[in-house]
Design an enzyme around this catalytic site. Sequence first.
Site, PDB file in Angstrom:
ATOM      1  N   GLY A  35      44.606  49.744  23.535  1.00  0.00           N
ATOM      2  CA  GLY A  35      44.294  50.038  24.937  1.00  0.00           C
ATOM      3  C   GLY A  35      44.393  51.505  25.315  1.00  0.00           C
ATOM      4  O   GLY A  35      43.962  51.896  26.404  1.00  0.00           O
ATOM      5  N   GLU A  36      44.962  52.356  24.446  1.00  0.00           N
ATOM      6  CA  GLU A  36      45.044  53.783  24.778  1.00  0.00           C
ATOM      7  C   GLU A  36      43.641  54.384  24.857  1.00  0.00           C
ATOM      8  O   GLU A  36      42.740  53.964  24.144  1.00  0.00           O
ATOM      9  CB  GLU A  36      45.857  54.527  23.703  1.00  0.00           C
ATOM     10  CG  GLU A  36      47.331  54.229  23.771  1.00  0.00           C
ATOM     11  CD  GLU A  36      48.143  55.030  22.745  1.00  0.00           C
ATOM     12  OE1 GLU A  36      47.548  55.837  21.997  1.00  0.00           O
ATOM     13  OE2 GLU A  36      49.364  54.825  22.684  1.00  0.00           O
ATOM     14  N   GLN A  94      50.775  55.490  49.425  1.00  0.00           N
ATOM     15  CA  GLN A  94      52.222  55.754  49.385  1.00  0.00           C
ATOM     16  C   GLN A  94      52.402  57.270  49.474  1.00  0.00           C
ATOM     17  O   GLN A  94      52.570  57.956  48.470  1.00  0.00           O
ATOM     18  CB  GLN A  94      52.799  55.209  48.078  1.00  0.00           C
ATOM     19  CG  GLN A  94      52.653  53.684  47.946  1.00  0.00           C
ATOM     20  CD  GLN A  94      52.977  53.211  46.543  1.00  0.00           C
ATOM     21  OE1 GLN A  94      54.125  53.254  46.119  1.00  0.00           O
ATOM     22  NE2 GLN A  94      51.970  52.766  45.814  1.00  0.00           N
ATOM     23  N   ASP A 166      44.275  51.385  63.761  1.00  0.00           N
ATOM     24  CA  ASP A 166      45.724  51.623  63.744  1.00  0.00           C
ATOM     25  C   ASP A 166      45.987  53.044  64.228  1.00  0.00           C
ATOM     26  O   ASP A 166      45.062  53.861  64.344  1.00  0.00           O
ATOM     27  CB  ASP A 166      46.343  51.377  62.356  1.00  0.00           C
ATOM     28  CG  ASP A 166      45.642  52.155  61.242  1.00  0.00           C
ATOM     29  OD1 ASP A 166      45.191  53.280  61.502  1.00  0.00           O
ATOM     30  OD2 ASP A 166      45.552  51.620  60.121  1.00  0.00           O
ATOM     31  N   LYS A 189      48.471  48.194  65.325  1.00  0.00           N
ATOM     32  CA  LYS A 189      48.657  47.264  64.206  1.00  0.00           C
ATOM     33  C   LYS A 189      50.087  47.344  63.710  1.00  0.00           C
ATOM     34  O   LYS A 189      50.678  48.416  63.658  1.00  0.00           O
ATOM     35  CB  LYS A 189      47.692  47.680  63.088  1.00  0.00           C
ATOM     36  CG  LYS A 189      47.866  46.972  61.770  1.00  0.00           C
ATOM     37  CD  LYS A 189      46.816  47.417  60.763  1.00  0.00           C
ATOM     38  CE  LYS A 189      47.339  48.480  59.820  1.00  0.00           C
ATOM     39  NZ  LYS A 189      46.389  48.828  58.750  1.00  0.00           N
ATOM     40  N   ARG A 191      52.071  46.389  60.266  1.00  0.00           N
ATOM     41  CA  ARG A 191      51.919  45.852  58.908  1.00  0.00           C
ATOM     42  C   ARG A 191      53.223  45.205  58.476  1.00  0.00           C
ATOM     43  O   ARG A 191      54.259  45.845  58.447  1.00  0.00           O
ATOM     44  CB  ARG A 191      51.506  46.964  57.936  1.00  0.00           C
ATOM     45  CG  ARG A 191      51.221  46.437  56.543  1.00  0.00           C
ATOM     46  CD  ARG A 191      50.660  47.475  55.616  1.00  0.00           C
ATOM     47  NE  ARG A 191      49.254  47.762  55.796  1.00  0.00           N
ATOM     48  CZ  ARG A 191      48.264  46.953  55.408  1.00  0.00           C
ATOM     49  NH1 ARG A 191      48.545  45.795  54.830  1.00  0.00           N
ATOM     50  NH2 ARG A 191      47.017  47.283  55.582  1.00  0.00           N
ATOM     51  N   THR A 220      41.872  44.314  51.615  1.00  0.00           N
ATOM     52  CA  THR A 220      41.788  42.872  51.890  1.00  0.00           C
ATOM     53  C   THR A 220      40.902  42.603  53.106  1.00  0.00           C
ATOM     54  O   THR A 220      40.579  41.458  53.399  1.00  0.00           O
ATOM     55  CB  THR A 220      43.179  42.307  52.215  1.00  0.00           C
ATOM     56  OG1 THR A 220      43.636  42.889  53.442  1.00  0.00           O
ATOM     57  CG2 THR A 220      44.171  42.604  51.112  1.00  0.00           C
ATOM     58  N   THR A 223      42.866  44.374  58.083  1.00  0.00           N
ATOM     59  CA  THR A 223      42.925  45.319  59.207  1.00  0.00           C
ATOM     60  C   THR A 223      41.632  45.250  60.018  1.00  0.00           C
ATOM     61  O   THR A 223      41.654  45.123  61.256  1.00  0.00           O
ATOM     62  CB  THR A 223      43.129  46.757  58.669  1.00  0.00           C
ATOM     63  OG1 THR A 223      44.322  46.784  57.894  1.00  0.00           O
ATOM     64  CG2 THR A 223      43.216  47.771  59.791  1.00  0.00           C
TER      65      THR A 223
HETATM   66  C1  R5P Z   1      46.046  51.896  56.273  1.00  0.00           C
HETATM   67  O1  R5P Z   1      46.747  52.792  56.708  1.00  0.00           O
HETATM   68  C2  R5P Z   1      44.651  52.139  55.798  1.00  0.00           C
HETATM   69  O2  R5P Z   1      44.037  53.160  56.528  1.00  0.00           O
HETATM   70  C3  R5P Z   1      43.820  50.883  55.893  1.00  0.00           C
HETATM   71  O3  R5P Z   1      43.780  50.464  57.248  1.00  0.00           O
HETATM   72  C4  R5P Z   1      44.397  49.757  55.067  1.00  0.00           C
HETATM   73  O4  R5P Z   1      44.817  50.209  53.819  1.00  0.00           O
HETATM   74  C5  R5P Z   1      43.359  48.677  54.908  1.00  0.00           C
HETATM   75  O5  R5P Z   1      43.885  47.654  54.134  1.00  0.00           O
HETATM   76  P1  R5P Z   1      43.406  46.149  54.323  1.00  0.00           P
HETATM   77  O6  R5P Z   1      41.881  46.149  54.264  1.00  0.00           O
HETATM   78  O7  R5P Z   1      44.022  45.433  53.172  1.00  0.00           O
HETATM   79  O8  R5P Z   1      43.909  45.661  55.650  1.00  0.00           O
END
Ligand code: R5P
Length: 309
Positions: A35-36, A94, A166, A189, A191, A220, A223
């Site tokens: 896998g390298e 992060q 958000d 929002k 989370r 996903t 949001t």
């Molecule tokens: C969050 O701060 C990002 O800007 C996006 O709103 C977030 O990562 C979207 O993730 P998901 O589609 O899973 O809600």
Amino acid sequence: MKLFTGSAHPELAEKISRYLDHPLTDTVLQRFPDGESFVKIVENIRGHDVFIIQPTCTPANDNLMELLIMIDACQRASASRITAVVPYYGYARQDRKDQPRVPITAKLVANLLTAAGADRILAMDLHSQQIQGFFDIPVDHLYASPVIVKYLRSLGLKNPVMVSPDSGGVKMAYSYSHMMDAGLAIVSKQRKSATDIEMLNIVGDVDGCDCVILDDLTSTAGTLCGAAKMLKDSGARKVVAAVSHSLLGPDGARNIRESEIDELICTDSIPVAPDLGECPLTVLSVAELLGDAILRIHHNQSVSSLFRV
Ligand code: R5P
């Protein structure tokens, strides 16, 4: 100038190469049985200005490692300057220590790219502006907005309102509201986990309006779908969503299909997953934008003119 592509998104690199009328440099990209990654630059690049095109999207670890190895190979081959062209910068979410004992991966990746030998970074719509400061080498930060706004203007939206899903995205929605000559609304929002969110409130009037939810990325789609529901419940006529980077997989695509979102707009900064079904997705190309930026960097010209809409 030498243009390279890793294995993350060769289609985008080929589009950039066609637009610049400049070939991609021949490279061997292989895997060892365990896998390298193995990289070999096939031709001489001594003294050349090198651009390596590689979004660090899924599989993020493999694509990041391959990019680091390509930078190392180019440095050891005596390239005069190495620019990592990272249209989507993974591990960016992060970007702060907001709980005890968690990493700041956006900074770690910046350190890795620099240690591998990158001289410059060309990125687009980083998750947060402060990531530029995680590098001690120059960062050219592009925005997909010139491409997205051009398309949004062609939709003939009635009473358009730009919506941030958000608090972190307010600046982005605000700048789109200027470019689109539109209103502004904000959804708050909360989370709860990487996959679980709660939409709390809307600030702004969206009754009878065509709303565009703006975000740097969707994964996903929780949001976007949560915000779309709140907007429709508050009287929005139509809801469109626009993101710079689509990380959607089949589950996210199903969420979009089953949501109040009429159309999801994204760019080709990341390859679109093949199994998204009938998702109402419009993919806009940023190849020309990236190509123009590469050319300007190569000729030591200003890149900021590319921000104009
Ligand atoms: C969050 O701060 C990002 O800007 C996006 O709103 C977030 O990562 C979207 O993730 P998901 O589609 O899973 O809600």
